[in-house]
Scaffold this motif. Sequence first.
Motif, PDB file in Angstrom:
ATOM      1  N   GLU A 106       0.833  -1.201   0.000  1.00 17.80           N
ATOM      2  CA  GLU A 106       0.000   0.000   0.000  1.00 17.80           C
ATOM      3  C   GLU A 106       0.870   1.254   0.000  1.00 17.80           C
ATOM      4  OE1 GLU A 106      -3.742   1.795   2.610  1.00 17.80           O
ATOM      5  OE2 GLU A 106      -2.913  -0.188   3.057  1.00 17.80           O
ATOM      6  N   ARG A 139       1.781   4.178  -3.273  1.00 15.10           N
ATOM      7  CA  ARG A 139       1.689   5.632  -3.150  1.00 15.10           C
ATOM      8  C   ARG A 139       3.035   6.298  -3.390  1.00 15.10           C
ATOM      9  NH1 ARG A 139      -2.061   4.177   1.864  1.00 15.10           N
ATOM     10  NH2 ARG A 139      -3.819   3.506   0.563  1.00 15.10           N
ATOM     11  N   TRP A 165       3.353   6.577  -7.368  1.00 18.14           N
ATOM     12  CA  TRP A 165       2.474   7.401  -8.197  1.00 18.14           C
ATOM     13  C   TRP A 165       3.200   8.586  -8.811  1.00 18.14           C
ATOM     14  CZ3 TRP A 165      -1.084   5.008 -10.223  1.00 18.14           C
ATOM     15  CH2 TRP A 165      -2.062   4.261  -9.558  1.00 18.14           C
ATOM     16  N   TYR A 170      -4.483   9.248  -5.601  1.00 20.61           N
ATOM     17  CA  TYR A 170      -4.692   8.971  -4.175  1.00 20.61           C
ATOM     18  C   TYR A 170      -6.166   8.702  -3.883  1.00 20.61           C
ATOM     19  CZ  TYR A 170       0.050  10.605  -3.036  1.00 20.61           C
ATOM     20  OH  TYR A 170       1.404  10.758  -2.932  1.00 20.61           O
ATOM     21  N   ASP A 192      -7.101   5.379  -5.291  1.00 20.90           N
ATOM     22  CA  ASP A 192      -6.548   4.368  -4.402  1.00 20.90           C
ATOM     23  C   ASP A 192      -7.477   4.124  -3.217  1.00 20.90           C
ATOM     24  OD1 ASP A 192      -4.973   2.716  -2.898  1.00 20.90           O
ATOM     25  OD2 ASP A 192      -3.270   4.060  -2.766  1.00 20.90           O
ATOM     26  N   ALA A 206      -7.830  10.311   1.270  1.00 25.37           N
ATOM     27  CA  ALA A 206      -7.102  10.756   0.082  1.00 25.37           C
ATOM     28  C   ALA A 206      -6.401  12.081   0.322  1.00 25.37           C
ATOM     29  CB  ALA A 206      -8.071  10.871  -1.096  1.00 25.37           C
ATOM     30  N   PHE A 241      -3.347  11.572   2.367  1.00 25.09           N
ATOM     31  CA  PHE A 241      -2.214  11.056   1.591  1.00 25.09           C
ATOM     32  C   PHE A 241      -1.383  12.209   1.008  1.00 25.09           C
ATOM     33  CE2 PHE A 241      -4.686   6.945   0.435  1.00 25.09           C
ATOM     34  CZ  PHE A 241      -4.437   6.456   1.710  1.00 25.09           C
ATOM     35  N   ASP A 279       2.583  12.899   1.835  1.00 22.72           N
ATOM     36  CA  ASP A 279       3.583  13.060   0.785  1.00 22.72           C
ATOM     37  C   ASP A 279       4.408  14.327   0.996  1.00 22.72           C
ATOM     38  OD1 ASP A 279       4.781  12.170  -1.626  1.00 22.72           O
ATOM     39  OD2 ASP A 279       3.659  13.692  -2.728  1.00 22.72           O
ATOM     40  N   PHE A 312       3.915   6.414   4.553  1.00 20.98           N
ATOM     41  CA  PHE A 312       2.608   5.884   4.184  1.00 20.98           C
ATOM     42  C   PHE A 312       2.287   4.612   4.976  1.00 20.98           C
ATOM     43  CE2 PHE A 312       3.025   8.347   0.108  1.00 20.98           C
ATOM     44  CZ  PHE A 312       1.886   9.103   0.286  1.00 20.98           C
TER      45      PHE A 312
END
Length: 419
Positions: free
Chosen positions: A120, A124, A127, A141, A144, A317, A320, A324, A336
């Motif tokens: 998982e 990420r 991407w 995201y 996902d 999302a 995420f 990042d 993550f």
Amino acid sequence: MAAGYLEILRARHAARLLAGTLVGRLPNATAAIAIVLFVRAEGGTYSLAGALAAVYGVANAVGQPLLGRLVDLRGQPLVQLPTALVSALGMTVFALSGLDPLPVAYLSMAVAGLFTPPLEGGLRALWSSVLRREDQVHTAYAMDAVAQEIMFTVGPLLVTLCVALWSAAAALVVLNVIGVLGALWVVVSPPSRAWRSAPREAHWLGALRSPGMLALLGAFLFVGIALGSITVAAVSYADGHGGDVVYGWLMAGVGLGALVGGTAYGARRWSGSAERRLQVLVGLLAVCYVPLTLMPGPLGMTGLTTLAGVFLAPAIACGFVLVDRHAPRGTVTEAFSWIVTTFTVGQSVGTAVAGPVVEWGGTVWGFVVPGAAGAVSLLVLLATGRVLAVPSGGAVVAVSSENDPNRAAEPRFRSVDRA
């Protein structure tokens, strides 16, 4: 709405990475129900099934950030595939040996959980190397998060199908073989083989040395508590309103709401700061938990659980995006993975808290817990708003290298903070 998602899926390697990751995560997504069904088939008690599932869950929570850090250090293929094989081996030993001797069963669960590959977090991290525009990464995201809801809906159906066709033991083995094939499909792809984390400062805290990461983990811990408490309160509600069938509809409502909300969220571009947007989304999430205390009939309650799930996937999302940005350079996979661990721990805490609350105050108080947990999550985000702002005050901003999946300018610690 479909155009944005099709643009992502048409990007080279994107569909393969998403599908491979989802398939590779099937053993983890179905572990709890597969373990319970296997223990029941072997004549064990529900208490034993719960204990074995708990061992798997705790080991998984411990292993994800540790393996995520190893991915950042050694790359994806050298970590993801071997750990997938070891995890599958642990589950296979459990399926073949059964419950006797019991220590072997517990050890097998610990191994299977601890070595679950951090697919998982790895996806990420990939991407940004597959999708060249920042808005596409944000859409990915959201996609996902939506895909997770589909997986957690389809996964249990696959378990029950395997049990019906063969046996509970066969279900454990088959799903883990499928999981290994999914991990293999990911790690042999060019993006996975080429991906390298940016150079990192040596620090024993890894991703946890970022104040922004700690703020996000605190917030998502309480989101997990909210979701975990709903599962217990829903069982109590269903006991008085139709039993297991009603419970299934209530939980399906949460998943459907998250699916709809995440799909809508990822279909458009969002302006403004992500940290402010996350505060709004978590606030709406908390507000949508409150009507659950009304406890109407099964049909109305299913509608309320659907509403309760609408802002879940968008909040994840959006989180995420902030992970990042706040992950220290060279720790993106670990960061993550910490979110995965924190959310899992939060769900476990939520189930543990909601049980005594329901016994003490009844079902209605069980549904108070998610609203309260959502409110606390919002308070954490409001209290740490300045920390979550990018760049944070006093930080040294470093530009990421070309191979760094965490491309955004990010706060870095000064040399005095190096290990």
